[in-house]
Design an enzyme around this catalytic site. Sequence first.
Site, PDB file in Angstrom:
ATOM      1  N   ASP A 176      43.686  35.354  43.763  1.00  0.00           N
ATOM      2  CA  ASP A 176      42.815  34.177  43.858  1.00  0.00           C
ATOM      3  C   ASP A 176      43.462  33.072  44.678  1.00  0.00           C
ATOM      4  O   ASP A 176      42.839  32.474  45.562  1.00  0.00           O
ATOM      5  CB  ASP A 176      42.485  33.646  42.459  1.00  0.00           C
ATOM      6  CG  ASP A 176      41.527  34.552  41.696  1.00  0.00           C
ATOM      7  OD1 ASP A 176      40.874  35.393  42.333  1.00  0.00           O
ATOM      8  OD2 ASP A 176      41.459  34.414  40.465  1.00  0.00           O
ATOM      9  N   ASP A 206      37.012  43.022  37.937  1.00  0.00           N
ATOM     10  CA  ASP A 206      38.297  43.489  37.420  1.00  0.00           C
ATOM     11  C   ASP A 206      38.439  43.206  35.926  1.00  0.00           C
ATOM     12  O   ASP A 206      38.930  44.048  35.158  1.00  0.00           O
ATOM     13  CB  ASP A 206      39.464  42.904  38.224  1.00  0.00           C
ATOM     14  CG  ASP A 206      39.476  41.374  38.237  1.00  0.00           C
ATOM     15  OD1 ASP A 206      38.550  40.764  37.669  1.00  0.00           O
ATOM     16  OD2 ASP A 206      40.408  40.798  38.823  1.00  0.00           O
ATOM     17  N   GLY A 207      37.989  42.027  35.498  1.00  0.00           N
ATOM     18  CA  GLY A 207      38.046  41.720  34.071  1.00  0.00           C
ATOM     19  C   GLY A 207      37.136  42.617  33.255  1.00  0.00           C
ATOM     20  O   GLY A 207      37.493  43.051  32.148  1.00  0.00           O
ATOM     21  N   ASP A 218      45.654  39.249  39.578  1.00  0.00           N
ATOM     22  CA  ASP A 218      44.382  38.540  39.713  1.00  0.00           C
ATOM     23  C   ASP A 218      44.588  37.088  40.109  1.00  0.00           C
ATOM     24  O   ASP A 218      43.945  36.586  41.029  1.00  0.00           O
ATOM     25  CB  ASP A 218      43.620  38.623  38.385  1.00  0.00           C
ATOM     26  CG  ASP A 218      42.289  37.901  38.446  1.00  0.00           C
ATOM     27  OD1 ASP A 218      41.404  38.355  39.166  1.00  0.00           O
ATOM     28  OD2 ASP A 218      42.157  36.863  37.761  1.00  0.00           O
ATOM     29  N   THR A 228      46.470  44.372  31.366  1.00  0.00           N
ATOM     30  CA  THR A 228      47.918  44.410  31.543  1.00  0.00           C
ATOM     31  C   THR A 228      48.414  43.064  32.052  1.00  0.00           C
ATOM     32  O   THR A 228      47.666  42.300  32.667  1.00  0.00           O
ATOM     33  CB  THR A 228      48.333  45.492  32.556  1.00  0.00           C
ATOM     34  OG1 THR A 228      47.718  45.218  33.820  1.00  0.00           O
ATOM     35  CG2 THR A 228      47.923  46.885  32.084  1.00  0.00           C
ATOM     36  N   ASP A 255      36.226  40.160  42.328  1.00  0.00           N
ATOM     37  CA  ASP A 255      36.906  39.426  41.256  1.00  0.00           C
ATOM     38  C   ASP A 255      36.075  39.404  39.979  1.00  0.00           C
ATOM     39  O   ASP A 255      36.614  39.239  38.886  1.00  0.00           O
ATOM     40  CB  ASP A 255      37.203  37.994  41.725  1.00  0.00           C
ATOM     41  CG  ASP A 255      38.072  37.230  40.740  1.00  0.00           C
ATOM     42  OD1 ASP A 255      38.934  37.869  40.099  1.00  0.00           O
ATOM     43  OD2 ASP A 255      37.897  36.012  40.608  1.00  0.00           O
ATOM     44  N   ARG A 261      38.399  45.285  30.241  1.00  0.00           N
ATOM     45  CA  ARG A 261      37.894  45.340  28.865  1.00  0.00           C
ATOM     46  C   ARG A 261      37.217  46.679  28.574  1.00  0.00           C
ATOM     47  O   ARG A 261      37.375  47.237  27.485  1.00  0.00           O
ATOM     48  CB  ARG A 261      36.934  44.173  28.616  1.00  0.00           C
ATOM     49  CG  ARG A 261      37.623  42.816  28.584  1.00  0.00           C
ATOM     50  CD  ARG A 261      36.652  41.701  28.245  1.00  0.00           C
ATOM     51  NE  ARG A 261      35.714  41.444  29.335  1.00  0.00           N
ATOM     52  CZ  ARG A 261      35.953  40.604  30.343  1.00  0.00           C
ATOM     53  NH1 ARG A 261      37.111  39.968  30.405  1.00  0.00           N
ATOM     54  NH2 ARG A 261      35.043  40.400  31.282  1.00  0.00           N
TER      55      ARG A 261
END
Length: 240
Positions: A91, A69-70, A87, A80, A66, A74
């Site tokens: 969670d 992914d962010g 995401d 998207t 986790d 970026r």
Amino acid sequence: AQIICQRILVVPSTMASQGRQDPNIFLFVPNLIGFARVVLIIASLFFMTTEPYTAMALYWSSAFLDVFDGMAARHFDQSTLFGSVLDMVSDRTTTLCLMMTCIVLYPSLLVPFQLLAMLDISSHWLQMYSSMLKNKTSHKMIDLSENAVLRYYYMKPVLFTLCSANELFFMGLYLDYFNIGWTVNFLGDDITAWLLVVYISFPLFVVKHLVGLIQLVTASQNIAMVDKETHMKLRAAKTT
């Protein structure tokens, strides 16, 4: 967690930046990471009641991804709407799976944990929906004028600390059931180190779910405000 950089033109802008036609959103790097998280958490379910260490290794591998992914979204300019929803859903369902296992192991916690599950899912869903109604780029973007508690909650250090405490509480409760690991002396009693983790994380665990309750109320009020504005415009249109 991924941040939605654009709500409507996100796919065209991504296409332009990559110089490709008709990109497959499902094959974007951050979304592939999201799919890997789902696979890992599903795999952990098969070991939850028999192999606690294997289950937790898979569970925390899913949680660990986790973080990336962010970053990938970026770095590759691949933010998207689908990735953001994936995401958040990952969670919520990941924690819910561990919570359900704890209910099986501790039947007396059935009702409290059912209430927590209802609060967690409904508060996050309402928050995301209200954010989209107000054309915000992320459900984590909170103005101080709306709710100061939520604004500070979604600051990265605070969010990470409270979410980690929440996960550690459930993990400690889960592993303590199997009476594994080393023991420690706590206030004159010998307990497992996992139970000590439960005790330590419990205050922040409570804070997180109190914030969830605040989020539920605030998001509901925001949606009601949009409804009110819509009805006022309709009434005004009928009188003209």
